[in-house]
Scaffold this motif. Structure first.
Motif, PDB file in Angstrom:
ATOM      1  N   THR A 171       0.987  -1.014  -0.113  1.00  0.00           N
ATOM      2  CA  THR A 171       0.062   0.004  -0.126  1.00  0.00           C
ATOM      3  C   THR A 171       0.953   1.370   0.052  1.00  0.00           C
ATOM      4  O   THR A 171       2.247   1.236   0.150  1.00  0.00           O
ATOM      5  N   GLN A 172       0.182   2.356  -0.165  1.00  0.00           N
ATOM      6  CA  GLN A 172       1.129   3.633  -0.053  1.00  0.00           C
ATOM      7  C   GLN A 172       1.902   3.686   1.284  1.00  0.00           C
ATOM      8  O   GLN A 172       2.755   4.506   1.341  1.00  0.00           O
ATOM      9  N   GLU A 173       1.137   3.072   2.484  1.00  0.00           N
ATOM     10  CA  GLU A 173       1.853   3.389   3.614  1.00  0.00           C
ATOM     11  C   GLU A 173       2.707   2.449   4.100  1.00  0.00           C
ATOM     12  O   GLU A 173       3.411   2.512   5.226  1.00  0.00           O
ATOM     13  N   PRO A 227      -1.164 -11.486   2.625  1.00  0.00           N
ATOM     14  CA  PRO A 227      -0.104 -12.406   2.646  1.00  0.00           C
ATOM     15  C   PRO A 227       1.275 -12.022   2.911  1.00  0.00           C
ATOM     16  O   PRO A 227       2.281 -12.627   3.241  1.00  0.00           O
ATOM     17  N   ASP A 228       1.611 -10.700   2.463  1.00  0.00           N
ATOM     18  CA  ASP A 228       2.849 -10.089   2.050  1.00  0.00           C
ATOM     19  C   ASP A 228       3.239  -9.144   3.226  1.00  0.00           C
ATOM     20  O   ASP A 228       4.009  -8.263   3.076  1.00  0.00           O
ATOM     21  N   ARG A 229       2.154  -9.005   4.143  1.00  0.00           N
ATOM     22  CA  ARG A 229       2.390  -8.051   5.255  1.00  0.00           C
ATOM     23  C   ARG A 229       2.434  -9.023   6.665  1.00  0.00           C
ATOM     24  O   ARG A 229       2.357 -10.106   6.677  1.00  0.00           O
ATOM     25  N   GLY A 230       2.546  -8.442   7.652  1.00  0.00           N
ATOM     26  CA  GLY A 230       2.604  -9.026   8.997  1.00  0.00           C
ATOM     27  C   GLY A 230       1.787  -9.513   9.750  1.00  0.00           C
ATOM     28  O   GLY A 230       0.617  -9.550   9.208  1.00  0.00           O
ATOM     29  N   LEU A 231       2.095 -10.365  10.530  1.00  0.00           N
ATOM     30  CA  LEU A 231       0.983 -10.667  11.737  1.00  0.00           C
ATOM     31  C   LEU A 231       0.355  -9.738  12.575  1.00  0.00           C
ATOM     32  O   LEU A 231       1.038  -8.789  12.950  1.00  0.00           O
ATOM     33  N   VAL A 232      -0.952  -9.816  12.576  1.00  0.00           N
ATOM     34  CA  VAL A 232      -1.763  -8.923  13.396  1.00  0.00           C
ATOM     35  C   VAL A 232      -2.590  -9.709  14.544  1.00  0.00           C
ATOM     36  O   VAL A 232      -3.038 -10.679  14.136  1.00  0.00           O
ATOM     37  N   THR A 233      -2.201  -9.438  15.787  1.00  0.00           N
ATOM     38  CA  THR A 233      -2.749 -10.187  17.038  1.00  0.00           C
ATOM     39  C   THR A 233      -3.816  -9.246  17.799  1.00  0.00           C
ATOM     40  O   THR A 233      -3.464  -7.932  17.901  1.00  0.00           O
ATOM     41  N   TYR A 234      -5.014  -9.521  17.869  1.00  0.00           N
ATOM     42  CA  TYR A 234      -5.876  -8.895  18.428  1.00  0.00           C
ATOM     43  C   TYR A 234      -6.103  -9.506  19.856  1.00  0.00           C
ATOM     44  O   TYR A 234      -6.109 -10.668  20.045  1.00  0.00           O
ATOM     45  N   MET A 235      -6.279  -8.567  20.884  1.00  0.00           N
ATOM     46  CA  MET A 235      -6.383  -8.961  22.529  1.00  0.00           C
ATOM     47  C   MET A 235      -7.419  -8.272  23.086  1.00  0.00           C
ATOM     48  O   MET A 235      -7.507  -6.953  23.034  1.00  0.00           O
TER      49      MET A 235
END
Length: 282
Positions: free
Chosen positions: A9-11, A122-130
């Motif tokens: 993405t742009q960011e 698939p090409d970005r990182g893991l995101v964890t929600y708690m």
């Protein structure tokens, strides 16, 4: 290591690994010389990228080498190199019987959906929600031993590392973990001093062993008393840690989401914490 992919993405401003290694090559070689004679050193495990992470997290070569040696000791103590590839073992079913017993014991004290992991791209990182209100800290402190808590944290962090390290090597971009912590409904009495002490101690071990793993921690839906606490406590944090913690008292504050969108698109952020997606909690 492949040629770095184009930004998703742009960011997406993740640096290219090849550029980082070229920039720090002299430091990498110098640190390797300082640790190569350590009996725990294995060049097939501790390569340029692994050493690079320590160099980027420490002020000089000596401190980077000392931290790297400490990490090798921790990996040996907990036999982390013997775990093999655990990326598919810990996700998506954290309650699965294949988990180490300590992981199962921990998650039995958490309500369904209180800990959720996602790979929105698939090409970005893991995101964890708690969702902290669904994690029973007093029961965790009462029913789990200190060693069980330590093993749970270390195994989970090893899983996170394997996930983003694989993405880093495949995409050629330094990829990190993003954590969302939802504090809606949380009360001060929900926390437990024993659990927080244990968690703080094992977090220090993880930080030593896994530099450059965490991208940011987003604390959202904050009660008023946490907002005040942030004002008082944040100046006491080390600058590097303080920069990684983002406080969002309400979803509307995502109107300036630059620190968040470095890791995840707005369309992939759950509605309850200011995004456009409805998938969490399950």
């Amino acid at each position: 290591m492949l040629t770095p992919i184009q930004p998703v993405t742009q960011e997406d401003d993740r640096p290219a690994i090849c550029d980082l290694i070229e920039k720090h090559l002299h430091d990498i070689n110098a640190v390797r010389k300082l640790i190569v004679n350590d009996p725990l050193f294995d060049s097939t495990l501790y390569d340029d990228l692994w050493i690079l992470r320590f160099i980027m997290s420490h002020k000089n070569r000596g401190k980077a080498a000392k931290a790297a040696k400490k990490a090798m000791q921790i990996r040996e103590e907990y036999k982390l190199n013997e775990l093999g590839d655990i990326r598919s073992a810990f996700w998506p079913r954290l309650e699965d019987d294949s988990l180490p017993k300590c992981m199962g014991d921990f998650h039995r004290h958490c309500e369904v959906g209180s800990v959720f992991h996602d790979f929105p791209h698939p090409d970005r990182g893991l995101v964890t929600y708690m969702r902290l209100a669904g994690m029973h800290f007093k029961a965790l402190a009462r029913d789990l031993t200190e060693e069980t808590n330590r093993l749970t944290h270390i195994y989970f962090t090893e899983w996170c590392f394997q996930v983003v390290d694989k993405i880093t090597r495949r995409t050629g971009k330094l990829t990190k973990v993003l954590k969302f912590m939802d504090l809606e409904g949380i009360k001060l009495t929900h926390f437990d001093r024993v659990f927080l002490r244990r968690d703080s101690e094992v977090s220090r071990i993880s930080n030593e062993c896994y530099p450059q793993l965490l991208g940011a921690i987003i604390l959202c839906n904050l009660p008023w008393w946490i907002t005040i606490l942030d004002t008082l406590v944040r100046p006491l944090f080390p600058r590097r840690m303080a920069e990684k913690v983002v406080f969002i008292s309400s979803p509307k504050q995502l109107s300036d989401p630059r620190k968040v969108l470095r890791y995840i698109s707005l369309s992939d952020i759950p509605e309850r914490i200011g995004g456009n997606h409805i998938y969490w909690p399950p």
